[in-house]
Design an enzyme around this catalytic site. Structure first.
Site, mmCIF file in Angstrom:
data_model
loop_
_atom_site.group_PDB
_atom_site.id
_atom_site.type_symbol
_atom_site.label_atom_id
_atom_site.label_comp_id
_atom_site.label_asym_id
_atom_site.label_seq_id
_atom_site.Cartn_x
_atom_site.Cartn_y
_atom_site.Cartn_z
ATOM 1 N N TYR A 9 -5.011 -7.465 8.163
ATOM 2 C CA TYR A 9 -3.860 -7.639 7.677
ATOM 3 C C TYR A 9 -2.795 -8.703 8.687
ATOM 4 O O TYR A 9 -3.117 -8.957 9.783
ATOM 5 C CB TYR A 9 -3.055 -6.364 7.393
ATOM 6 C CG TYR A 9 -3.942 -5.660 6.576
ATOM 7 C CD1 TYR A 9 -3.643 -5.734 5.129
ATOM 8 C CD2 TYR A 9 -4.691 -4.424 7.023
ATOM 9 C CE1 TYR A 9 -4.469 -5.003 4.404
ATOM 10 C CE2 TYR A 9 -5.310 -3.746 6.000
ATOM 11 C CZ TYR A 9 -5.290 -3.955 4.687
ATOM 12 O OH TYR A 9 -5.993 -3.222 3.569
ATOM 13 N N HIS A 10 -1.571 -9.039 8.123
ATOM 14 C CA HIS A 10 -0.831 -9.891 8.785
ATOM 15 C C HIS A 10 0.597 -9.637 8.693
ATOM 16 O O HIS A 10 0.788 -9.090 7.721
ATOM 17 C CB HIS A 10 -1.077 -11.338 8.364
ATOM 18 C CG HIS A 10 -2.660 -11.942 8.604
ATOM 19 N ND1 HIS A 10 -2.941 -12.068 9.711
ATOM 20 C CD2 HIS A 10 -3.583 -11.874 7.640
ATOM 21 C CE1 HIS A 10 -4.339 -12.532 9.837
ATOM 22 N NE2 HIS A 10 -4.700 -12.345 8.158
ATOM 23 N N HIS A 65 7.103 -1.944 -1.406
ATOM 24 C CA HIS A 65 6.682 -0.917 -0.523
ATOM 25 C C HIS A 65 6.045 -1.295 0.765
ATOM 26 O O HIS A 65 5.265 -1.589 0.604
ATOM 27 C CB HIS A 65 6.066 0.077 -1.302
ATOM 28 C CG HIS A 65 6.888 0.859 -2.417
ATOM 29 N ND1 HIS A 65 6.262 1.460 -3.641
ATOM 30 C CD2 HIS A 65 8.028 1.044 -2.394
ATOM 31 C CE1 HIS A 65 7.312 1.953 -4.297
ATOM 32 N NE2 HIS A 65 8.322 1.809 -3.540
ATOM 33 N N GLU A 68 2.298 -0.331 1.870
ATOM 34 C CA GLU A 68 1.134 -0.821 0.894
ATOM 35 C C GLU A 68 0.750 -2.167 1.233
ATOM 36 O O GLU A 68 0.912 -3.243 0.590
ATOM 37 C CB GLU A 68 1.823 -0.600 -0.455
ATOM 38 C CG GLU A 68 2.174 0.772 -0.775
ATOM 39 C CD GLU A 68 3.028 1.229 -2.035
ATOM 40 O OE1 GLU A 68 3.218 0.169 -3.063
ATOM 41 O OE2 GLU A 68 3.704 2.018 -2.248
ATOM 42 N N ARG A 123 8.388 3.314 3.661
ATOM 43 C CA ARG A 123 8.135 2.946 2.064
ATOM 44 C C ARG A 123 9.230 2.077 1.644
ATOM 45 O O ARG A 123 9.236 1.033 1.230
ATOM 46 C CB ARG A 123 8.032 3.949 1.465
ATOM 47 C CG ARG A 123 8.299 3.891 -0.151
ATOM 48 C CD ARG A 123 8.370 5.301 -0.980
ATOM 49 N NE ARG A 123 8.672 5.075 -2.296
ATOM 50 C CZ ARG A 123 8.021 5.046 -3.101
ATOM 51 N NH1 ARG A 123 6.685 5.005 -3.182
ATOM 52 N NH2 ARG A 123 8.542 5.235 -4.477
ATOM 53 N N HIS A 192 1.266 -2.848 -5.947
ATOM 54 C CA HIS A 192 1.417 -1.799 -5.104
ATOM 55 C C HIS A 192 0.046 -1.294 -4.945
ATOM 56 O O HIS A 192 -0.882 -1.444 -5.178
ATOM 57 C CB HIS A 192 2.012 -0.602 -5.827
ATOM 58 C CG HIS A 192 3.590 -0.616 -6.342
ATOM 59 N ND1 HIS A 192 4.594 0.067 -5.783
ATOM 60 C CD2 HIS A 192 4.244 -1.451 -7.214
ATOM 61 C CE1 HIS A 192 5.685 -0.390 -5.995
ATOM 62 N NE2 HIS A 192 5.728 -1.231 -6.961
ATOM 63 N N GLU A 272 -1.523 -0.799 -9.202
ATOM 64 C CA GLU A 272 -1.968 0.114 -7.958
ATOM 65 C C GLU A 272 -3.179 -0.431 -7.590
ATOM 66 O O GLU A 272 -4.065 -0.003 -8.189
ATOM 67 C CB GLU A 272 -1.582 1.617 -8.219
ATOM 68 C CG GLU A 272 -0.323 2.123 -8.760
ATOM 69 C CD GLU A 272 0.504 2.492 -7.788
ATOM 70 O OE1 GLU A 272 0.235 2.195 -6.523
ATOM 71 O OE2 GLU A 272 1.666 2.741 -8.262
HETATM 72 O O1 0X9 Z 1 6.347 5.367 -7.391
HETATM 73 C C1 0X9 Z 1 6.375 4.257 -7.382
HETATM 74 O O2 0X9 Z 1 7.255 3.468 -7.154
HETATM 75 C C2 0X9 Z 1 5.028 3.546 -7.625
HETATM 76 N N1 0X9 Z 1 3.687 4.272 -6.960
HETATM 77 S S1 0X9 Z 1 3.890 4.195 -5.240
HETATM 78 O O3 0X9 Z 1 2.872 5.122 -5.049
HETATM 79 N N2 0X9 Z 1 3.223 2.604 -5.101
HETATM 80 O O4 0X9 Z 1 5.055 4.371 -4.846
HETATM 81 C C3 0X9 Z 1 4.444 3.749 -9.403
HETATM 82 C C4 0X9 Z 1 5.465 3.213 -10.178
HETATM 83 C C5 0X9 Z 1 5.113 3.210 -11.571
HETATM 84 N N3 0X9 Z 1 6.132 3.554 -12.465
HETATM 85 C C6 0X9 Z 1 6.840 2.342 -13.021
HETATM 86 N N4 0X9 Z 1 6.523 1.139 -12.517
HETATM 87 N N5 0X9 Z 1 7.827 2.586 -14.080
HETATM 88 ZN ZN ZN Z 2 4.463 1.460 -4.302
#
Ligand code: 0X9
Ligand code: ZN
Length: 317
Positions: A9-10, A65, A68, A123, A192, A272
């Site tokens: 990673y960077h 985030h 991630e 986050r 994500h 994800e």
């Molecule tokens: O909660 C979030 O923002 C996302 N998951 S995370 O674990 N990466 O934080 C999911 C978001 C999914 N929902 C929508 N895109 N509406």
């Molecule tokens: Zn996320």
């Protein structure tokens, strides 16, 4: 890039430098824009365009985030594969002659920097919230779509704090404005981790979106394309079937607010990435390449499915 680039990673500076070099290495294919705006702490948010002056745009944003890390790494992997393949692999050459890819690789630069030099599991962005001892707004609850509702929090100490108003954060404003300034965005992914999911609208309501059939078909095909590479399952589901969210980026990508000047809505997905929980946010760097490898054909499928755009519901139709 050097062969070892995708084995680690960077940090923020290295990633910005890498994209800048990519543009130098592929001057006819890549344009590097130093900044679409500055983060709260004054860091540039670059944008990178890959393509040959095409009619349609596919928009990717990465690292919204902070913790991630695989999100930013896979975006670089995809950008690099597109460049390497142009003029060598017919499928990619044809695609890049028809579709331009727009990357915003570092949506949350301050948070990302903080995961390197403060708290690895941070986050949110780095907003100092007045009257609270807790910092940060969850940028993925700050977009201007059903802002402030279910699945977001008014408590600045919450990991899903939605901020003081829709698009209160500069990082949200600049990405929204940049998205709206692009021509004919037909698909958009907010990248994500983790859980291996391909999420389609909506996050804010259980109702099907007008393009449910199409978006679920394309989502399943992306999942199939990914699985064919290393056998990893990516479930293709509606966002709300994970949990409710409001003010999320991918719901906003699909919304009227984002598509005012387009004939068609952008197909907004959240992906994800790896894994399913063994390492979670601390995914070992050895998984960057395999994760990128399985996402690449999924992304090609998404971009190619644009030719079927006429089957999308007309936004105002
Ligand atoms: O909660 C979030 O923002 C996302 N998951 S995370 O674990 N990466 O934080 C999911 C978001 C999914 N929902 C929508 N895109 N509406
Ligand atoms: Zn996320």
């Amino acid at each position: 890039p050097e062969a070892e680039w995708f084995e680690e990673y960077h940090d923020y500076d290295a990633i910005v430098g890498w994209y800048s070099k990519l543009a130098n290495d592929y001057p006819n294919l890549v344009t590097f824009y130093k900044s679409i705006g500055e983060s709260l702490e004054g860091r540039d948010m670059p944008a990178v365009h890959i393509g040959t002056n095409s009619k349609y745009t596919v928009y990717f944003q990465c690292q919204i985030h902070a913790r991630e890390w695989i999100s930013g790494a896979v975006c670089m992997y995809i950008a690099n594969r597109l460049c390497e393949s142009y003029g060598k692999i017919e499928q990619v050459t044809n695609l890049l002659n028809a579709v331009e890819f727009v990357f915003v690789p570092l949506v949350n630069p301050d948070g990302y920097e903080y995961t390197w030099n403060g708290d690895r599991l941070w986050r949110k962005n780095r907003r100092v919230n007045p009257g609270s001892s807790c910092d940060g707004v969850d940028l993925n609850r700050n977009y201007d779509d059903h802002w402030g509702g279910e699945g977001s929090s008014s408590n600045p100490c919450s990991e899903t704090y939605h901020g003081t108003s829709a698009a209160s954060e500069p990082e949200t404003q600049y990405t929204q404005n940049y998205f709206k300034a692009q021509k004919s965005i037909v698909a958009a992914i907010d990248w994500h981790s983790f859980s291996q999911l391909i999420l389609r609208p909506y996050g804010w309501t259980k109702a099907d979106c007008p393009d449910e059939q199409r978006l679920s078909d394309v989502g399943q095909k992306m999942s199939d394309a990914a699985k064919a590479i290393h056998g990893k399952e990516y479930d293709s589901i509606k966002s709300i079937d994970l949990y409710a969210t409001t003010g999320s980026a991918s719901d906003w990508f699909y919304s009227d607010n984002a598509n005012e000047d387009h004939d068609f809505r952008a197909a907004g997905y959240t992906i994800e990435l790896r894994d399913t929980g063994r390492y979670g946010f601390l995914l070992p760097p050895e998984e960057i390449i395999p994760c990128g490898e399985e996402m690449f054909p999924a992304v090609l499928y998404l971009a190619e499915s644009i030719e079927l755009k006429e089957s999308f519901t007309e936004r105002l139709g």
